[in-house]
Design a protein around this motif. Structure first.
Motif, PDB file in Angstrom:
ATOM      1  N   ASP A   1     -37.333 -65.548 -42.896  1.00 47.49           N
ATOM      2  CA  ASP A   1     -36.803 -66.394 -41.837  1.00 47.49           C
ATOM      3  C   ASP A   1     -36.910 -65.672 -40.504  1.00 47.49           C
ATOM      4  OD1 ASP A   1     -34.320 -64.688 -41.588  1.00 47.49           O
ATOM      5  OD2 ASP A   1     -34.001 -65.469 -43.608  1.00 47.49           O
ATOM      6  N   LEU A   2     -36.703 -66.420 -39.445  1.00 47.25           N
ATOM      7  CA  LEU A   2     -36.900 -65.889 -38.100  1.00 47.25           C
ATOM      8  C   LEU A   2     -35.926 -64.763 -37.786  1.00 47.25           C
ATOM      9  CD1 LEU A   2     -38.643 -66.352 -35.590  1.00 47.25           C
ATOM     10  CD2 LEU A   2     -36.886 -67.900 -34.740  1.00 47.25           C
ATOM     11  N   ALA A   3     -34.682 -64.865 -38.231  1.00 46.14           N
ATOM     12  CA  ALA A   3     -33.710 -63.807 -37.970  1.00 46.14           C
ATOM     13  C   ALA A   3     -34.175 -62.491 -38.586  1.00 46.14           C
ATOM     14  CB  ALA A   3     -32.345 -64.201 -38.527  1.00 46.14           C
ATOM     15  N   THR A   4     -34.627 -62.531 -39.830  1.00 43.14           N
ATOM     16  CA  THR A   4     -35.114 -61.319 -40.497  1.00 43.14           C
ATOM     17  C   THR A   4     -36.346 -60.765 -39.802  1.00 43.14           C
ATOM     18  OG1 THR A   4     -34.260 -62.086 -42.627  1.00 43.14           O
ATOM     19  CG2 THR A   4     -35.970 -60.396 -42.680  1.00 43.14           C
ATOM     20  N   PHE A   5     -37.265 -61.636 -39.399  1.00 39.25           N
ATOM     21  CA  PHE A   5     -38.491 -61.188 -38.735  1.00 39.25           C
ATOM     22  C   PHE A   5     -38.177 -60.459 -37.434  1.00 39.25           C
ATOM     23  CE2 PHE A   5     -40.781 -65.104 -40.696  1.00 39.25           C
ATOM     24  CZ  PHE A   5     -40.747 -64.494 -41.942  1.00 39.25           C
ATOM     25  N   LEU A   6     -37.206 -60.958 -36.671  1.00 38.24           N
ATOM     26  CA  LEU A   6     -36.845 -60.299 -35.416  1.00 38.24           C
ATOM     27  C   LEU A   6     -36.140 -58.971 -35.676  1.00 38.24           C
ATOM     28  CD1 LEU A   6     -35.609 -63.326 -33.260  1.00 38.24           C
ATOM     29  CD2 LEU A   6     -37.748 -62.045 -33.013  1.00 38.24           C
ATOM     30  N   ILE A   7     -35.324 -58.921 -36.709  1.00 35.73           N
ATOM     31  CA  ILE A   7     -34.659 -57.663 -37.072  1.00 35.73           C
ATOM     32  C   ILE A   7     -35.685 -56.606 -37.457  1.00 35.73           C
ATOM     33  CG2 ILE A   7     -33.173 -56.578 -38.814  1.00 35.73           C
ATOM     34  CD1 ILE A   7     -31.548 -59.194 -38.850  1.00 35.73           C
ATOM     35  N   GLU A   8     -36.723 -56.996 -38.161  1.00 35.60           N
ATOM     36  CA  GLU A   8     -37.732 -56.062 -38.662  1.00 35.60           C
ATOM     37  C   GLU A   8     -38.820 -55.725 -37.652  1.00 35.60           C
ATOM     38  OE1 GLU A   8     -37.503 -57.539 -43.364  1.00 35.60           O
ATOM     39  OE2 GLU A   8     -39.185 -58.129 -42.074  1.00 35.60           O
ATOM     40  N   ASP A   9     -38.856 -56.412 -36.518  1.00 31.43           N
ATOM     41  CA  ASP A   9     -39.951 -56.206 -35.560  1.00 31.43           C
ATOM     42  C   ASP A   9     -39.958 -54.778 -35.018  1.00 31.43           C
ATOM     43  OD1 ASP A   9     -41.952 -58.058 -33.884  1.00 31.43           O
ATOM     44  OD2 ASP A   9     -41.168 -56.470 -32.577  1.00 31.43           O
ATOM     45  N   PRO A  10     -41.158 -54.183 -34.865  1.00 35.76           N
ATOM     46  CA  PRO A  10     -41.263 -52.809 -34.335  1.00 35.76           C
ATOM     47  C   PRO A  10     -40.658 -52.630 -32.949  1.00 35.76           C
ATOM     48  CG  PRO A  10     -43.342 -53.514 -35.333  1.00 35.76           C
ATOM     49  CD  PRO A  10     -42.467 -54.719 -35.278  1.00 35.76           C
ATOM     50  N   ALA A  11     -40.477 -53.730 -32.207  1.00 38.52           N
ATOM     51  CA  ALA A  11     -39.888 -53.619 -30.868  1.00 38.52           C
ATOM     52  C   ALA A  11     -38.426 -53.200 -30.911  1.00 38.52           C
ATOM     53  CB  ALA A  11     -40.017 -54.949 -30.131  1.00 38.52           C
ATOM     54  N   ARG A  12     -37.817 -53.217 -32.118  1.00 33.98           N
ATOM     55  CA  ARG A  12     -36.443 -52.762 -32.317  1.00 33.98           C
ATOM     56  C   ARG A  12     -35.471 -53.462 -31.362  1.00 33.98           C
ATOM     57  NH1 ARG A  12     -36.239 -48.336 -35.517  1.00 33.98           N
ATOM     58  NH2 ARG A  12     -34.164 -47.767 -34.731  1.00 33.98           N
ATOM     59  N   LEU A  13     -35.392 -54.752 -31.480  1.00 33.53           N
ATOM     60  CA  LEU A  13     -34.477 -55.528 -30.654  1.00 33.53           C
ATOM     61  C   LEU A  13     -33.030 -55.223 -31.023  1.00 33.53           C
ATOM     62  CD1 LEU A  13     -37.197 -57.095 -30.321  1.00 33.53           C
ATOM     63  CD2 LEU A  13     -35.843 -59.191 -30.206  1.00 33.53           C
ATOM     64  N   THR A  14     -32.164 -55.222 -30.023  1.00 35.85           N
ATOM     65  CA  THR A  14     -30.733 -55.063 -30.278  1.00 35.85           C
ATOM     66  C   THR A  14     -30.181 -56.357 -30.873  1.00 35.85           C
ATOM     67  OG1 THR A  14     -30.069 -55.899 -28.104  1.00 35.85           O
ATOM     68  CG2 THR A  14     -30.580 -53.542 -28.277  1.00 35.85           C
ATOM     69  N   ASP A  15     -28.975 -56.295 -31.412  1.00 38.72           N
ATOM     70  CA  ASP A  15     -28.365 -57.498 -31.959  1.00 38.72           C
ATOM     71  C   ASP A  15     -28.228 -58.580 -30.884  1.00 38.72           C
ATOM     72  OD1 ASP A  15     -28.206 -56.351 -34.412  1.00 38.72           O
ATOM     73  OD2 ASP A  15     -26.015 -56.342 -34.554  1.00 38.72           O
ATOM     74  N   ALA A  16     -27.848 -58.176 -29.678  1.00 36.63           N
ATOM     75  CA  ALA A  16     -27.702 -59.150 -28.587  1.00 36.63           C
ATOM     76  C   ALA A  16     -29.034 -59.816 -28.283  1.00 36.63           C
ATOM     77  CB  ALA A  16     -27.156 -58.460 -27.339  1.00 36.63           C
ATOM     78  N   GLU A  17     -30.113 -59.040 -28.270  1.00 40.04           N
ATOM     79  CA  GLU A  17     -31.437 -59.601 -28.006  1.00 40.04           C
ATOM     80  C   GLU A  17     -31.868 -60.545 -29.122  1.00 40.04           C
ATOM     81  OE1 GLU A  17     -33.395 -55.939 -25.375  1.00 40.04           O
ATOM     82  OE2 GLU A  17     -33.586 -55.952 -27.558  1.00 40.04           O
ATOM     83  N   ILE A  18     -31.596 -60.175 -30.368  1.00 42.32           N
ATOM     84  CA  ILE A  18     -31.960 -61.032 -31.499  1.00 42.32           C
ATOM     85  C   ILE A  18     -31.198 -62.357 -31.426  1.00 42.32           C
ATOM     86  CG2 ILE A  18     -31.858 -61.278 -34.001  1.00 42.32           C
ATOM     87  CD1 ILE A  18     -32.208 -58.205 -34.147  1.00 42.32           C
ATOM     88  N   ILE A  19     -29.903 -62.283 -31.169  1.00 43.32           N
ATOM     89  CA  ILE A  19     -29.069 -63.490 -31.113  1.00 43.32           C
ATOM     90  C   ILE A  19     -29.563 -64.434 -30.028  1.00 43.32           C
ATOM     91  CG2 ILE A  19     -26.766 -64.323 -30.482  1.00 43.32           C
ATOM     92  CD1 ILE A  19     -25.715 -61.734 -31.889  1.00 43.32           C
ATOM     93  N   GLU A  20     -29.847 -63.894 -28.859  1.00 51.27           N
ATOM     94  CA  GLU A  20     -30.257 -64.758 -27.754  1.00 51.27           C
ATOM     95  C   GLU A  20     -31.637 -65.364 -27.985  1.00 51.27           C
ATOM     96  OE1 GLU A  20     -28.371 -65.933 -25.601  1.00 51.27           O
ATOM     97  OE2 GLU A  20     -26.687 -64.667 -26.145  1.00 51.27           O
ATOM     98  N   HIS A  21     -32.522 -64.653 -28.671  1.00 55.84           N
ATOM     99  CA  HIS A  21     -33.840 -65.228 -28.938  1.00 55.84           C
ATOM    100  C   HIS A  21     -33.784 -66.269 -30.040  1.00 55.84           C
ATOM    101  CE1 HIS A  21     -35.242 -61.808 -26.504  1.00 55.84           C
ATOM    102  NE2 HIS A  21     -36.226 -62.639 -26.198  1.00 55.84           N
ATOM    103  N   LEU A  22     -32.913 -66.074 -31.006  1.00 56.75           N
ATOM    104  CA  LEU A  22     -32.698 -67.130 -32.002  1.00 56.75           C
ATOM    105  C   LEU A  22     -32.151 -68.379 -31.323  1.00 56.75           C
ATOM    106  CD1 LEU A  22     -31.147 -65.058 -34.931  1.00 56.75           C
ATOM    107  CD2 LEU A  22     -33.423 -66.106 -34.873  1.00 56.75           C
ATOM    108  N   ARG A  23     -31.237 -68.182 -30.409  1.00 55.49           N
ATOM    109  CA  ARG A  23     -30.659 -69.297 -29.654  1.00 55.49           C
ATOM    110  C   ARG A  23     -31.736 -69.995 -28.835  1.00 55.49           C
ATOM    111  NH1 ARG A  23     -28.629 -69.370 -24.427  1.00 55.49           N
ATOM    112  NH2 ARG A  23     -26.896 -70.782 -23.990  1.00 55.49           N
ATOM    113  N   LEU A  24     -32.601 -69.222 -28.211  1.00 51.11           N
ATOM    114  CA  LEU A  24     -33.680 -69.766 -27.395  1.00 51.11           C
ATOM    115  C   LEU A  24     -34.590 -70.670 -28.217  1.00 51.11           C
ATOM    116  CD1 LEU A  24     -35.509 -69.787 -24.816  1.00 51.11           C
ATOM    117  CD2 LEU A  24     -36.630 -67.758 -25.772  1.00 51.11           C
ATOM    118  N   VAL A  25     -35.036 -70.170 -29.373  1.00 48.61           N
ATOM    119  CA  VAL A  25     -35.949 -70.944 -30.215  1.00 48.61           C
ATOM    120  C   VAL A  25     -35.242 -72.147 -30.816  1.00 48.61           C
ATOM    121  CG1 VAL A  25     -37.383 -70.863 -32.292  1.00 48.61           C
ATOM    122  CG2 VAL A  25     -37.381 -68.929 -30.706  1.00 48.61           C
TER     123      VAL A  25
END
Length: 462
Positions: A224-248
């Motif tokens: 799922d998208l949440a897992t993919f963002l967590i695993e991304d090499p860019a190492r997004l913070t939790d705040a960044e992951i949450i806001e991008h999930l919200r965006l999509v």
């Protein structure tokens, strides 16, 4: 205090608002936004000084070329809302209707340069891990489950019974959220995007749900998208992951729901497409292209902020001024469409998904949901007809969107199995009693035996 934009010499300003400027909210804007855009174009040209909620000054970009210029030049017109003069001066408090969509967040849509490249790259990689076939599979299950609930009745409202719920039900599954959240997220998302008095509370509900999702996916990953963002090499913070999930999630919901409803209205009412279909030259992708030109899912995008004093179409834009991309107005700019009756099948130079480095990251997913969902609906119910006159249809408008309030239809009632929802389907509260019936095939290709002769069948076959 920030100053009200002033038209250049020789350019009159009209209206009863402060400074004589027209408001992009209120009765006039909500009753006929496209009419308002044309008045502004006649009064001011390709860029118009306007007022948004709270009578805050802004610039509405009306020209197609001017919209592209603003979208493709982030060094001049940034997405960083922290540059907004009114925001700096405290004129946009936390409970302001525009706060949920304008307050700066750690998300690719609010940054430029290297930060944008890092964050946007993570989103693009994550969404790219869903192939079109997989998305169609999720859309198919949810679309069939929704249709099952009204197929045996012989009538439905394709806005409230289908278009409003399908995108969020699919996106809930794709982001990895519990499917039961889908119906609640629909209501919260629409409330937030309309800028109501409860928009901030609705935004908080969505944020808390996403926070819980990320916490859960760090211990229980999935496809799922949440897992993919967590695993991304860019190492997004939790705040960044949450806001991008919200965006999509929110972006796909509002745009796709409007795209589905508008396209269905078109194929039900427009004689141009019925005539084209009789000759076999019209396809569903053609109808989607036409709608993306004539009735884009978002009418405007808020916003861009001037990084320094600059000129745009004869206006002096000051550093910190806010600009809104006028997607709907730009798509009917007489400079590129002198004759609006000419069809634009296959022409995708529209502004429906924005442009430049900040174009919509979920546009392929949104279009796949709309294309598949409509295809299934028309195959299952090939004799759909509008059950009211076209003139009785009504829309509601907000600063950024315009959508049908209802699309009532009737069709030959078909027997449907009285059973539990299809596996993987999460449905809104039941609106009508389920009829006793027989099962229908789950695949589009087996919607009914025989060959339907309606124009919808020709639409799907092209």
């Amino acid at each position: 205090m920030s100053t009200t934009p002033t038209p250049p010499p020789g350019c009159p300003a009209h209206g009863s608002s402060p400074g004589g400027l027209r408001r992009l909210y209120g009765l006039e804007a909500e009753a006929d936004p496209m009419g308002l855009y044309e008045k502004l174009r006649a009064e001011h040209g390709p860029v118009a000084p306007v007022l948004v909620h709270g009578d805050l000054p802004a610039w509405l970009v009306l020209g197609h070329a001017e919209n592209l210029h603003v979208a493709h030049n982030p060094s001049l017109f940034s997405r960083d809302s922290r540059l907004w003069g009114d925001m700096k001066e405290g004129n946009v408090p936390p409970d302001h209707p525009l706060t949920p969509v304008a307050a700066w967040q750690p998300v690719c849509n609010f940054v430029d340069g290297g930060d944008h490249k890092r964050l946007r790259g993570a989103v693009t990689t994550a969404t790219g891990r869903f192939d079109r076939r997989g998305i169609r599979h999720h859309v198919s299950r949810q679309a069939h489950a929704l249709i099952d609930r009204f197929e045996g009745v012989g009538q439905a409202d394709l806005v409230s019974d289908f278009a409003t719920y399908l995108p969020m039900l699919v996106m809930t599954r794709l982001v990895g959220m519990p499917e039961s959240y889908g119906p609640k997220l629909v209501e919260a998302a629409r409330d937030m995007l309309q800028g109501t008095d409860t928009a901030v509370a609705s935004n908080s509900y969505i944020t808390v749900a996403l926070e819980q999702l990320v916490e859960r996916k760090r211990t229980t990953p999935g496809h799922d998208l949440a897992t993919f963002l967590i695993e991304d090499p860019a190492r997004l913070t939790d705040a960044e992951i949450i806001e991008h999930l919200r965006l999509v999630l929110i972006g796909a919901f509002e745009k796709t729901a409007n795209l589905i409803a508008n396209t269905l209205r078109l194929v039900l009412t427009d004689n141009r497409f019925r005539n084209s279909l009789s000759g076999g030259h019209m396809t569903l992708p053609d109808a989607l292209d036409q709608i993306l030109w004539d009735e884009p899912p978002l009418t405007t995008i808020l916003g861009r902020w001037a990084t320094s004093d600059t000129d745009l179409a004869g206006y002096r834009i000051k550093a910190g001024d806010m600009l809104l991309l006028g997607l709907a107005a730009g798509n009917v700019d007489p400079a590129i469409r002198p004759d609006l009756a000419i069809p634009l099948h296959g022409n995708r130079s529209h502004l429906a998904f924005g442009g430049g480095p900040h174009d919509c990251p979920g546009q392929d997913i949104g279009r796949a949901i709309a294309d598949t969902g409509i295809e299934i609906l028309l195959a299952r119910l090939p004799d759909l007809t509008l059950s009211c006159s076209e003139g009785d249809l009504r829309w509601t408008s907000s600063l950024m969107s315009r959508h049908l309030t209802a699309l009532p239809v009737e069709f030959t009632a078909r027997s449907t199995a009285k059973s539990s929802p299809r596996k993987g389907a999460s449905l809104p509260p039941q609106r009508r009693a389920e009829p006793d019936s027989e099962a229908v095939p789950t695949g589009v290709e087996g919607a009914r035996e025989g060959k339907p002769t309606s124009f919808f069948s020709r639409l799907l076959r092209g």
